[in-house]
Each structure stands twice: as structure tokens, then as C-alpha cells.
Design a protein around this motif. Structure first.
Motif, PDB file in Angstrom:
ATOM      1  N   ALA A 178     -20.309  18.502  33.188  1.00 45.62           N
ATOM      2  CA  ALA A 178     -19.229  18.473  32.197  1.00 45.62           C
ATOM      3  C   ALA A 178     -18.856  19.913  31.867  1.00 45.62           C
ATOM      4  CB  ALA A 178     -19.654  17.734  30.937  1.00 45.62           C
ATOM      5  N   ALA A 179     -17.588  20.112  31.519  1.00 44.68           N
ATOM      6  CA  ALA A 179     -17.099  21.444  31.163  1.00 44.68           C
ATOM      7  C   ALA A 179     -15.914  21.281  30.222  1.00 44.68           C
ATOM      8  CB  ALA A 179     -16.682  22.219  32.413  1.00 44.68           C
ATOM      9  N   ALA A 180     -15.757  22.212  29.306  1.00 39.75           N
ATOM     10  CA  ALA A 180     -14.633  22.123  28.371  1.00 39.75           C
ATOM     11  C   ALA A 180     -14.303  23.500  27.807  1.00 39.75           C
ATOM     12  CB  ALA A 180     -14.943  21.151  27.230  1.00 39.75           C
ATOM     13  N   VAL A 181     -13.092  23.618  27.266  1.00 35.17           N
ATOM     14  CA  VAL A 181     -12.640  24.851  26.633  1.00 35.17           C
ATOM     15  C   VAL A 181     -12.109  24.518  25.245  1.00 35.17           C
ATOM     16  CG1 VAL A 181     -12.076  25.868  28.858  1.00 35.17           C
ATOM     17  CG2 VAL A 181     -10.281  24.734  27.537  1.00 35.17           C
ATOM     18  N   LEU A 182     -12.056  25.537  24.405  1.00 35.32           N
ATOM     19  CA  LEU A 182     -11.522  25.390  23.047  1.00 35.32           C
ATOM     20  C   LEU A 182     -10.189  26.115  22.973  1.00 35.32           C
ATOM     21  CD1 LEU A 182     -11.811  24.477  20.113  1.00 35.32           C
ATOM     22  CD2 LEU A 182     -13.226  26.503  19.681  1.00 35.32           C
ATOM     23  N   LEU A 183      -9.125  25.355  22.749  1.00 42.41           N
ATOM     24  CA  LEU A 183      -7.769  25.892  22.679  1.00 42.41           C
ATOM     25  C   LEU A 183      -7.291  25.894  21.231  1.00 42.41           C
ATOM     26  CD1 LEU A 183      -6.131  23.920  25.647  1.00 42.41           C
ATOM     27  CD2 LEU A 183      -7.274  26.149  25.725  1.00 42.41           C
ATOM     28  N   VAL A 184      -6.637  26.980  20.831  1.00 39.19           N
ATOM     29  CA  VAL A 184      -6.121  27.070  19.463  1.00 39.19           C
ATOM     30  C   VAL A 184      -4.721  27.675  19.473  1.00 39.19           C
ATOM     31  CG1 VAL A 184      -8.417  27.304  18.447  1.00 39.19           C
ATOM     32  CG2 VAL A 184      -7.115  29.356  19.034  1.00 39.19           C
ATOM     33  N   SER A 185      -3.993  27.412  18.412  1.00 44.54           N
ATOM     34  CA  SER A 185      -2.655  27.971  18.233  1.00 44.54           C
ATOM     35  C   SER A 185      -2.736  29.373  17.653  1.00 44.54           C
ATOM     36  CB  SER A 185      -1.834  27.077  17.304  1.00 44.54           C
ATOM     37  OG  SER A 185      -2.386  27.115  15.995  1.00 44.54           O
ATOM     38  N   GLN A 186      -1.590  30.065  17.655  1.00 44.07           N
ATOM     39  CA  GLN A 186      -1.529  31.400  17.063  1.00 44.07           C
ATOM     40  C   GLN A 186      -1.833  31.348  15.571  1.00 44.07           C
ATOM     41  OE1 GLN A 186       2.107  33.448  17.940  1.00 44.07           O
ATOM     42  NE2 GLN A 186       1.292  35.436  17.360  1.00 44.07           N
ATOM     43  N   ARG A 187      -1.376  30.323  14.902  1.00 46.91           N
ATOM     44  CA  ARG A 187      -1.648  30.186  13.464  1.00 46.91           C
ATOM     45  C   ARG A 187      -3.137  30.045  13.205  1.00 46.91           C
ATOM     46  NH1 ARG A 187       0.274  24.873  10.277  1.00 46.91           N
ATOM     47  NH2 ARG A 187      -1.822  24.169  10.849  1.00 46.91           N
ATOM     48  N   MET A 188      -3.817  29.265  14.046  1.00 41.34           N
ATOM     49  CA  MET A 188      -5.234  29.020  13.851  1.00 41.34           C
ATOM     50  C   MET A 188      -6.073  30.254  14.176  1.00 41.34           C
ATOM     51  SD  MET A 188      -7.649  27.038  12.899  1.00 41.34           S
ATOM     52  CE  MET A 188      -6.717  25.523  12.692  1.00 41.34           C
ATOM     53  N   ILE A 189      -5.707  30.991  15.206  1.00 37.78           N
ATOM     54  CA  ILE A 189      -6.539  32.119  15.635  1.00 37.78           C
ATOM     55  C   ILE A 189      -6.554  33.233  14.603  1.00 37.78           C
ATOM     56  CG2 ILE A 189      -4.846  33.543  16.885  1.00 37.78           C
ATOM     57  CD1 ILE A 189      -6.941  33.774  19.141  1.00 37.78           C
ATOM     58  N   GLN A 190      -5.553  33.277  13.755  1.00 33.52           N
ATOM     59  CA  GLN A 190      -5.505  34.293  12.704  1.00 33.52           C
ATOM     60  C   GLN A 190      -6.561  34.071  11.629  1.00 33.52           C
ATOM     61  OE1 GLN A 190      -1.437  33.976  11.416  1.00 33.52           O
ATOM     62  NE2 GLN A 190      -0.625  35.157  13.149  1.00 33.52           N
ATOM     63  N   ASN A 191      -7.129  32.866  11.619  1.00 37.10           N
ATOM     64  CA  ASN A 191      -8.102  32.523  10.577  1.00 37.10           C
ATOM     65  C   ASN A 191      -9.541  32.479  11.065  1.00 37.10           C
ATOM     66  OD1 ASN A 191      -5.963  32.112   8.692  1.00 37.10           O
ATOM     67  ND2 ASN A 191      -5.606  30.075   9.578  1.00 37.10           N
ATOM     68  N   ILE A 192      -9.766  32.860  12.323  1.00 41.44           N
ATOM     69  CA  ILE A 192     -11.118  32.818  12.880  1.00 41.44           C
ATOM     70  C   ILE A 192     -11.416  34.135  13.583  1.00 41.44           C
ATOM     71  CG2 ILE A 192     -11.228  30.304  13.148  1.00 41.44           C
ATOM     72  CD1 ILE A 192     -10.360  30.581  15.980  1.00 41.44           C
ATOM     73  N   SER A 209       3.814  22.879  21.864  1.00 38.51           N
ATOM     74  CA  SER A 209       4.895  22.129  21.222  1.00 38.51           C
ATOM     75  C   SER A 209       4.795  22.110  19.703  1.00 38.51           C
ATOM     76  CB  SER A 209       4.892  20.682  21.730  1.00 38.51           C
ATOM     77  OG  SER A 209       3.771  19.974  21.222  1.00 38.51           O
ATOM     78  N   GLY A 210       3.627  22.516  19.171  1.00 38.65           N
ATOM     79  CA  GLY A 210       3.420  22.499  17.729  1.00 38.65           C
ATOM     80  C   GLY A 210       2.811  21.211  17.208  1.00 38.65           C
ATOM     81  N   LYS A 211       2.515  20.275  18.104  1.00 33.75           N
ATOM     82  CA  LYS A 211       1.940  18.991  17.682  1.00 33.75           C
ATOM     83  C   LYS A 211       0.462  19.105  17.319  1.00 33.75           C
ATOM     84  CE  LYS A 211       5.561  16.277  18.339  1.00 33.75           C
ATOM     85  NZ  LYS A 211       6.185  15.520  17.234  1.00 33.75           N
ATOM     86  N   SER A 212      -0.228  20.102  17.880  1.00 33.28           N
ATOM     87  CA  SER A 212      -1.654  20.298  17.608  1.00 33.28           C
ATOM     88  C   SER A 212      -1.919  21.779  17.395  1.00 33.28           C
ATOM     89  CB  SER A 212      -2.507  19.783  18.765  1.00 33.28           C
ATOM     90  OG  SER A 212      -2.299  18.403  18.995  1.00 33.28           O
ATOM     91  N   HIS A 213      -3.069  22.076  16.761  1.00 33.64           N
ATOM     92  CA  HIS A 213      -3.478  23.466  16.561  1.00 33.64           C
ATOM     93  C   HIS A 213      -4.863  23.751  17.131  1.00 33.64           C
ATOM     94  CE1 HIS A 213      -0.069  24.779  14.148  1.00 33.64           C
ATOM     95  NE2 HIS A 213      -0.094  23.593  13.581  1.00 33.64           N
ATOM     96  N   VAL A 214      -5.699  22.724  17.272  1.00 26.77           N
ATOM     97  CA  VAL A 214      -7.032  22.884  17.860  1.00 26.77           C
ATOM     98  C   VAL A 214      -7.276  21.710  18.809  1.00 26.77           C
ATOM     99  CG1 VAL A 214      -9.513  23.042  17.448  1.00 26.77           C
ATOM    100  CG2 VAL A 214      -7.914  24.051  15.806  1.00 26.77           C
ATOM    101  N   VAL A 215      -7.532  22.019  20.080  1.00 25.48           N
ATOM    102  CA  VAL A 215      -7.773  20.972  21.083  1.00 25.48           C
ATOM    103  C   VAL A 215      -9.029  21.307  21.869  1.00 25.48           C
ATOM    104  CG1 VAL A 215      -6.893  19.787  23.136  1.00 25.48           C
ATOM    105  CG2 VAL A 215      -5.311  20.429  21.294  1.00 25.48           C
ATOM    106  N   LEU A 216      -9.909  20.334  22.007  1.00 29.11           N
ATOM    107  CA  LEU A 216     -11.047  20.406  22.928  1.00 29.11           C
ATOM    108  C   LEU A 216     -10.630  19.711  24.206  1.00 29.11           C
ATOM    109  CD1 LEU A 216     -13.884  19.455  20.428  1.00 29.11           C
ATOM    110  CD2 LEU A 216     -13.674  21.674  21.584  1.00 29.11           C
ATOM    111  N   ALA A 217     -10.676  20.430  25.333  1.00 29.77           N
ATOM    112  CA  ALA A 217     -10.176  19.856  26.586  1.00 29.77           C
ATOM    113  C   ALA A 217     -11.067  20.251  27.749  1.00 29.77           C
ATOM    114  CB  ALA A 217      -8.744  20.320  26.837  1.00 29.77           C
ATOM    115  N   GLY A 218     -11.216  19.330  28.696  1.00 26.10           N
ATOM    116  CA  GLY A 218     -12.036  19.624  29.867  1.00 26.10           C
ATOM    117  C   GLY A 218     -12.239  18.391  30.720  1.00 26.10           C
TER     118      GLY A 218
END
Length: 378
Positions: free
Chosen positions: A237-251, A102-111
Motif C-alpha cells: 500500500a502507498a499513499a500521499v497527503l495532498l493539501v490546498s494552498q489555503r491549508m498549507i499556510q496553516n501547517i 477545483s476548490g471542492k476539497s482542501h485535504v485529500v489522502l490518496a494512493g
């Protein structure tokens, strides 16, 4: 809409209740995984927009916030906890996906994070001074007492109705353990050590002959469920790192990057809750016009062997694509973390696949809920 990418996935070992993690609180299980994800990505904590964690047994509060703070994330990073029982971990990743999409976030830790060993005892408050507090094992999952079956009983009834023998169920469990044992050394790359524990403790060389001697937990000897065909209560415990297209261009991500193609929550009959997994996967495939043969890797929740046998028939998916490193029957079921464990397993299995390959993770939950996620390697 923004594209969403998964660039990392980590978990603890899955340890049966009362085992090596019996004294470790949920906040510590979860924090070590979040720290490992950020360290692997070389990402500063300040770049995280949101933490979403699944949990079913904590007893209230917001354990995701506690986990985030324990992991050393800045006070300004919000966190929320999801409880959809067994679906919680996958639904948390689904919410992270939706936030970035939705564009509300660019980096989310989720699990998800769960400790059967440290979960609180549950009691109902007395209505009068004369009454005593009433202990209970689980909350209701429907408003109808006669339509809120115990998961074990519902699965045993389904096995009886469908004629799924105990022998067939045991054969599935034996194969799950065999795959887990074969993959044990490879699984170390996805596991973050706690107290030097680097392996799932429950996996073993399971024998069909020995397992058939076990007495049924529920049901009769012909189609009933026994200790080999039901996943054990566990801590993890388990988690993944989610990023937006804008963020992935910088890493510079390590390993194969997965694009999350779609995510689906599904409702099903509360009387046969385990069937929600097949239903949600079929809906996901149909929505994306995919044949099951197009899915190379499927990480599916093995709460019960009968569930997996039913799934394979309902979805018509080849067995060599399902739980290639073993499933929950060979590891254990840390409820709110189980869906996230599946996603971690999926990310690591997809490292072996070529670009453009599809993978699926899915799970069902009490009350008749299903969750599924479709990914594609980039």
C-alpha cells in the motif's frame, strides 16, 4: 484554480505474493499508511475531506471506505475506490489533485492498496443449472476477444517486432536491482513497518550471467521475457497527503514540499498497452512546454524491462534520471498500488533536489491506458 501541494508520502514495503504480507488484508495495509501520513504531518483526522484509493483485485465493494474506517477516520469523511488496473494508484492521486484544484476539497489522502495474496478467487456465474461455475484469471480489458492481449504476450510480441533482445532486457533488470540494493538503507525513511518488515523483499544482487540461463516465460530465447525481466505479483500500500494552498499556510510540512503542476490520463492502443506510458509522458511534457532534460527525477513503472527500453527511446530521457532507487523489476508489482508507490518514491527522491526542480511519475495499464503526473519542488 487552486494550487495543490504534496506534503507527505508513505508506503509499506513491497512484498511478493505469498510472502510476509500473505495474511494481511487490504484494509490493514492501507490503514497503516494513512495513519503514518497524518501522524507525520501532525494533522487531525477531522481535517481530511476525502480518501481516494486505487485497487484492482479486491473483487468489488469500496475498499477505500473500509481502509478509511480502519484507519480511524470519522464516519463523515467520504471515500471512493478507483480501478483503472495498474494506473489505479496514480489516477487516485490525480483525482485528489483535481478535487483540490477545483476548490471542492482542501485535504485529500490518496494512493493505492493491493493484496495479491488475499485477493478473491474469480468465477463466472453459470447461465443454466447444467453448467458449472467457470473460473477466470482476469476480466476483459476491451470488448474484442481478438484485441485483448495478455500483457505478457503483448510485451513479448513487441520485443520480437522491435528486436529488443533478452540480453538487453536482462541488463535493464540487473541495473534496477543494483540501484535498489544501493538505496536500500535510504528507502527505510519512506516505508511504514508492518510486522517489523522495513525492506522490499525482492531486491537482490542479480547477475546477468545467471539471469541469461533462465528459460523464457513467453517468447523465444532471443527476445523472450523471463523471470528476471517481468515484475512479480506483490502486496503493498502507498499513499500521499495532498493539501490546498489555503491549508498549507496553516501547517509546517516536514521536508521538501512538491507542487503538483499537471496530471494526465491517456488512451493508447490496447494491442500494445505498455506503450501508453511513453505516450502519456510525451503528452504531459508537450502540454507544459518542457523538454525531457528539464526533468531531474522520473519514477516509472517497470512492469517489463522491454517497456522501459521502449520508453527511453520514445521519450529520449537520460537513464540516470529514471528510477534512481530501482523500479518494480527489483520490488514487485502490487497492481492498484504501483502508481502510488511511484509517487511515494518520487516525493522522497525529490527531497534531494533544489527548489524549482521538476519530477515525473508515470505508469501504463491493461487495455491501453496511461497516467502521468508532473511535480515541482517548492
Amino acid at each position: 484554480m487552486n494550487k495543490v501541494y504534496m506534503i507527505g508520502a508513505k508506503r509499506t514495503a513491497v512484498i511478493p505474493r505469498g510472502g510476509a504480507f500473505s495474511a494481511i488484508e487490504v484494509k490493514d495495509l492501507g490503514a497503516v499508511v494513512l495513519n503514518a501520513l497524518l501522524a507525520d504531518a501532525g494533522m487531525d483526522t477531522e481535517k481530511v475531506d476525502l480518501v481516494v484509493m486505487g485497487n484492482a483485485l479486491y473483487g468489488g465493494g469500496n475498499p477505500a471506505r473500509v481502509i478509511g474506517l480502519q484507519a480511524g477516520l470519522p464516519d463523515g469523511i467520504p471515500a471512493l475506490t478507483i480501478d483503472t488496473q495498474c494506473c489505479s494508484g496514480l489516477d487516485s492521486i490525480g483525482l485528489g489533485y483535481e478535487k483540490i484544484k477545483s476548490g471542492k476539497s482542501h485535504v485529500v489522502l490518496a494512493g493505492g492498496a493491493e493484496s495479491y495474496s488475499r485477493s478473491p478467487l474469480r468465477m463466472r456465474r453459470p447461465r443454466t443449472r447444467e453448467e458449472e461455475p467457470l473460473p477466470y484469471d482476469r476480466p476483459p480489458f476491451t470488448p474484442w476477444a481478438d484485441r485483448d492481449p495478455d500483457m505478457l504476450e503483448a510485451s513479448a510480441k513487441e520485443a520480437e517486432i522491435k528486436g529488443i533482445s533478452s540480453e538487453m532486457q536482462i541488463a535493464w533488470a540487473v541495473e534496477s536491482h543494483a540501484k535498489a540494493m544501493k538505496a536500500r538503507d535510504c528507502l527505510a525513511s519512506e516505508i511504514v513497518p508492518i510486522n517489523e518488515v522495513m525492506q522490499d523483499a525482492f531486491s537482490r544482487h542479480l547477475s546477468q550471467k545467471v539471469s541469461q540461463r533462465l528459460q523464457p516465460i513467453v517468447g523465444d530465447k532471443l527476445t523472450g521475457l523471463n523471470a528476471a525481466t517481468v515484475s512479480v505479483e506483490a502486496d503493498a500500500a502507498a499513499a500521499v497527503l495532498l493539501v490546498s494552498q489555503r491549508m498549507i499556510q496553516n501547517i509546517s510540512p516536514q521536508g521538501t514540499v512538491l507542487e503538483i503542476v499537471d496530471y494526465k490520463m491517456t488512451g493508447a492502443s490496447p494491442m500494445v498497452p505498455m506503450n501508453a506510458m511513453a505516450l502519456t509522458v510525451n503528452e504531459l511534457l508537450k502540454a507544459n512546454q518542457l523538454d525531457p532534460d528539464k526533468v531531474a527525477v522520473a519514477e516509472l513503472m517497470e512492469a517489463f524491462a522491454v517497456q522501459m527500453i521502449e520508453f527511453k527511446k520514445a521519450v529520449n530521457m537520460k537513464g540516470d534520471r529514471i528510477n534512481r532507487g530501482g523500479g518494480a523489476l527489483a520490488r514487485g508489482h502490487p497492481i492498484g498500488a504501483s502508481g502510488a508507490v511511484n509517487m511515494v518514491r518520487l516525493w522522497h527522491e525529490m527531497q534531494k533536489e533544489a527548489a524549482g526542480t521538476y519530477g515525473i511519475a508515470a505508469i501504463a495499464a491493461a487495455g491501453g491506458l496511461g497516467a502521468s503526473m508532473l511535480v515541482k519542488s517548492v
